[in-house]
Motif scaffolding. Structure first.
Motif, PDB file in Angstrom:
ATOM      1  N   ASN A 122       0.858  -1.180   0.000  1.00  0.00           N
ATOM      2  CA  ASN A 122       0.000   0.000   0.000  1.00  0.00           C
ATOM      3  C   ASN A 122       0.904   1.243   0.000  1.00  0.00           C
ATOM      4  O   ASN A 122       2.135   1.131   0.073  1.00  0.00           O
ATOM      5  CB  ASN A 122      -0.995  -0.027   1.165  1.00  0.00           C
ATOM      6  CG  ASN A 122      -0.325  -0.007   2.521  1.00  0.00           C
ATOM      7  OD1 ASN A 122       0.750   0.573   2.705  1.00  0.00           O
ATOM      8  ND2 ASN A 122      -0.948  -0.642   3.497  1.00  0.00           N
ATOM      9  N   GLU A 123       0.304   2.412  -0.065  1.00  0.00           N
ATOM     10  CA  GLU A 123       1.107   3.636  -0.137  1.00  0.00           C
ATOM     11  C   GLU A 123       2.021   3.790   1.078  1.00  0.00           C
ATOM     12  O   GLU A 123       3.206   4.146   0.939  1.00  0.00           O
ATOM     13  CB  GLU A 123       0.197   4.862  -0.263  1.00  0.00           C
ATOM     14  CG  GLU A 123       0.973   6.158  -0.337  1.00  0.00           C
ATOM     15  CD  GLU A 123       0.117   7.418  -0.258  1.00  0.00           C
ATOM     16  OE1 GLU A 123       0.707   8.516  -0.226  1.00  0.00           O
ATOM     17  OE2 GLU A 123      -1.129   7.309  -0.217  1.00  0.00           O
ATOM     18  N   GLU A 124       1.507   3.527   2.256  1.00  0.00           N
ATOM     19  CA  GLU A 124       2.315   3.663   3.472  1.00  0.00           C
ATOM     20  C   GLU A 124       3.513   2.712   3.445  1.00  0.00           C
ATOM     21  O   GLU A 124       4.636   3.099   3.766  1.00  0.00           O
ATOM     22  CB  GLU A 124       1.441   3.385   4.701  1.00  0.00           C
ATOM     23  CG  GLU A 124       2.172   3.512   6.011  1.00  0.00           C
ATOM     24  CD  GLU A 124       1.290   3.166   7.208  1.00  0.00           C
ATOM     25  OE1 GLU A 124       1.866   2.859   8.267  1.00  0.00           O
ATOM     26  OE2 GLU A 124       0.050   3.183   7.088  1.00  0.00           O
ATOM     27  N   GLN A 125       3.282   1.471   3.059  1.00  0.00           N
ATOM     28  CA  GLN A 125       4.377   0.502   2.965  1.00  0.00           C
ATOM     29  C   GLN A 125       5.394   0.930   1.909  1.00  0.00           C
ATOM     30  O   GLN A 125       6.597   0.777   2.106  1.00  0.00           O
ATOM     31  CB  GLN A 125       3.835  -0.890   2.638  1.00  0.00           C
ATOM     32  CG  GLN A 125       3.054  -1.507   3.769  1.00  0.00           C
ATOM     33  CD  GLN A 125       2.251  -2.717   3.314  1.00  0.00           C
ATOM     34  OE1 GLN A 125       1.690  -2.737   2.218  1.00  0.00           O
ATOM     35  NE2 GLN A 125       2.205  -3.731   4.166  1.00  0.00           N
ATOM     36  N   TYR A 126       4.904   1.457   0.796  1.00  0.00           N
ATOM     37  CA  TYR A 126       5.799   1.933  -0.261  1.00  0.00           C
ATOM     38  C   TYR A 126       6.702   3.038   0.280  1.00  0.00           C
ATOM     39  O   TYR A 126       7.909   3.059   0.020  1.00  0.00           O
ATOM     40  CB  TYR A 126       4.985   2.438  -1.455  1.00  0.00           C
ATOM     41  CG  TYR A 126       5.848   2.763  -2.653  1.00  0.00           C
ATOM     42  CD1 TYR A 126       6.154   1.795  -3.596  1.00  0.00           C
ATOM     43  CD2 TYR A 126       6.368   4.047  -2.822  1.00  0.00           C
ATOM     44  CE1 TYR A 126       6.962   2.090  -4.692  1.00  0.00           C
ATOM     45  CE2 TYR A 126       7.177   4.356  -3.906  1.00  0.00           C
ATOM     46  CZ  TYR A 126       7.469   3.371  -4.829  1.00  0.00           C
ATOM     47  OH  TYR A 126       8.280   3.661  -5.901  1.00  0.00           O
ATOM     48  N   ARG A 127       6.136   3.943   1.047  1.00  0.00           N
ATOM     49  CA  ARG A 127       6.927   5.034   1.626  1.00  0.00           C
ATOM     50  C   ARG A 127       7.942   4.496   2.644  1.00  0.00           C
ATOM     51  O   ARG A 127       9.056   4.999   2.742  1.00  0.00           O
ATOM     52  CB  ARG A 127       6.021   6.097   2.236  1.00  0.00           C
ATOM     53  CG  ARG A 127       5.248   6.864   1.167  1.00  0.00           C
ATOM     54  CD  ARG A 127       4.339   7.957   1.738  1.00  0.00           C
ATOM     55  NE  ARG A 127       3.579   8.603   0.684  1.00  0.00           N
ATOM     56  CZ  ARG A 127       4.050   9.539  -0.131  1.00  0.00           C
ATOM     57  NH1 ARG A 127       5.281   9.959  -0.005  1.00  0.00           N
ATOM     58  NH2 ARG A 127       3.265  10.073  -1.062  1.00  0.00           N
ATOM     59  N   GLU A 128       7.558   3.467   3.386  1.00  0.00           N
ATOM     60  CA  GLU A 128       8.494   2.822   4.321  1.00  0.00           C
ATOM     61  C   GLU A 128       9.654   2.184   3.561  1.00  0.00           C
ATOM     62  O   GLU A 128      10.800   2.278   3.975  1.00  0.00           O
ATOM     63  CB  GLU A 128       7.776   1.771   5.180  1.00  0.00           C
ATOM     64  CG  GLU A 128       6.892   2.358   6.264  1.00  0.00           C
ATOM     65  CD  GLU A 128       7.640   3.225   7.258  1.00  0.00           C
ATOM     66  OE1 GLU A 128       8.718   2.801   7.747  1.00  0.00           O
ATOM     67  OE2 GLU A 128       7.163   4.339   7.542  1.00  0.00           O
ATOM     68  N   GLN A 130      10.893   3.125   0.760  1.00  0.00           N
ATOM     69  CA  GLN A 130      11.773   4.173   0.243  1.00  0.00           C
ATOM     70  C   GLN A 130      12.716   4.721   1.319  1.00  0.00           C
ATOM     71  O   GLN A 130      13.756   5.297   0.985  1.00  0.00           O
ATOM     72  CB  GLN A 130      10.956   5.306  -0.386  1.00  0.00           C
ATOM     73  CG  GLN A 130      10.267   4.928  -1.682  1.00  0.00           C
ATOM     74  CD  GLN A 130      11.224   4.765  -2.857  1.00  0.00           C
ATOM     75  OE1 GLN A 130      12.438   4.873  -2.737  1.00  0.00           O
ATOM     76  NE2 GLN A 130      10.665   4.484  -4.019  1.00  0.00           N
ATOM     77  N   LYS A 131      12.398   4.517   2.587  1.00  0.00           N
ATOM     78  CA  LYS A 131      13.305   4.933   3.665  1.00  0.00           C
ATOM     79  C   LYS A 131      14.525   4.021   3.729  1.00  0.00           C
ATOM     80  O   LYS A 131      15.527   4.359   4.354  1.00  0.00           O
ATOM     81  CB  LYS A 131      12.582   4.908   5.018  1.00  0.00           C
ATOM     82  CG  LYS A 131      11.519   5.973   5.147  1.00  0.00           C
ATOM     83  CD  LYS A 131      10.794   5.845   6.477  1.00  0.00           C
ATOM     84  CE  LYS A 131       9.655   6.849   6.582  1.00  0.00           C
ATOM     85  NZ  LYS A 131       8.873   6.664   7.826  1.00  0.00           N
ATOM     86  N   CYS A 158       3.101   4.569  -7.491  1.00  0.00           N
ATOM     87  CA  CYS A 158       4.132   5.444  -6.924  1.00  0.00           C
ATOM     88  C   CYS A 158       5.456   5.243  -7.652  1.00  0.00           C
ATOM     89  O   CYS A 158       5.689   4.211  -8.270  1.00  0.00           O
ATOM     90  CB  CYS A 158       4.359   5.121  -5.446  1.00  0.00           C
ATOM     91  SG  CYS A 158       2.983   5.477  -4.352  1.00  0.00           S
ATOM     92  N   LEU A 167       2.962  10.033  -5.723  1.00  0.00           N
ATOM     93  CA  LEU A 167       1.765   9.205  -5.810  1.00  0.00           C
ATOM     94  C   LEU A 167       0.951   9.752  -6.972  1.00  0.00           C
ATOM     95  O   LEU A 167       0.687  10.957  -7.028  1.00  0.00           O
ATOM     96  CB  LEU A 167       0.952   9.291  -4.515  1.00  0.00           C
ATOM     97  CG  LEU A 167      -0.435   8.649  -4.532  1.00  0.00           C
ATOM     98  CD1 LEU A 167      -0.307   7.130  -4.558  1.00  0.00           C
ATOM     99  CD2 LEU A 167      -1.233   9.094  -3.314  1.00  0.00           C
TER     100      LEU A 167
END
Length: 187
Positions: A122-128, A130-131, A158, A167
């Protein structure tokens, strides 16, 4: 587990070795986690090994990115630099695939994720993700689309450009050679 979804002992051993090498090469993705514990978990879950094998086979380069103490599970994400090559040129889901009258892609992201036995990030996991590094600098990845957007015919994806995570939206039936999807698996 059907026989086709089962790895031979040699395949299991080779996969575990591949994941171990990746684990040791990328310690910042899983600080404070010990390989021995991950290996025990993998060896005691052969049905999950098949899914990891499919992630590997489609060039997702799965790696451990976390541990859930409550469920006692390790979290694997696709960590390939670009969206997995074996999972590109897919529309978003079955409804989108069925709606195309011509020039249909071979499959959809959601259907292929289900076949592999993984879930799409999901978007949140995708952002994680990228960290943990720089991913999708040349490609993009479908992410789990909220139902209210999907009901209207859209889907979201994304990528990372200009040191920023973007996004975007597209029609769910669209597909591109540079867009795939990233998945995750709990073991």
């Amino acid at each position: 587990m059907s026989p086709k979804n089962k790895l031979t002992p040699q395949q299991q051993e080779e996969l575990i070795q591949t994941i171990k090498i990746r684990f040791e090469k990328n310690p910042t993705r899983h600080e404070n986690l010990k390989w021995e514990n991950v290996q025990k978990k993998l060896e005691s879950n052969p049905e999950k090994l098949w899914s990891l094998h499919e992630m590997e086979k489609t060039e997702g380069e799965p790696d451990v990115v976390g541990y859930d103490e409550k469920s006692d599970e390790y979290l694997f994400f696709d960590c390939s630099a670009e969206s997995p090559k074996g999972r590109r040129s897919l529309c978003y889901d079955r409804k989108a695939l069925d709606s195309r009258k011509e020039n249909k892609p071979a499959n959809s992201a959601i259907d292929l994720a289900n076949e592999i036995g993984i879930e799409i990030l999901n978007e949140e996991q995708y952002r994680e993700l990228q960290k943990l590094g720089n991913f999708d600098l040349k490609t993009s990845s479908w992410v789990k689309t909220p139902e209210d957007i999907r009901k209207l015919g859209g889907a979201i994806f994304c990528d990372k450009r200009y040191n920023t995570i973007f996004l975007y939206h597209n029609g769910a039936e669209s597909y591109y050679a540079a867009r795939g999807f990233r998945g995750f698996l709990k073991v």
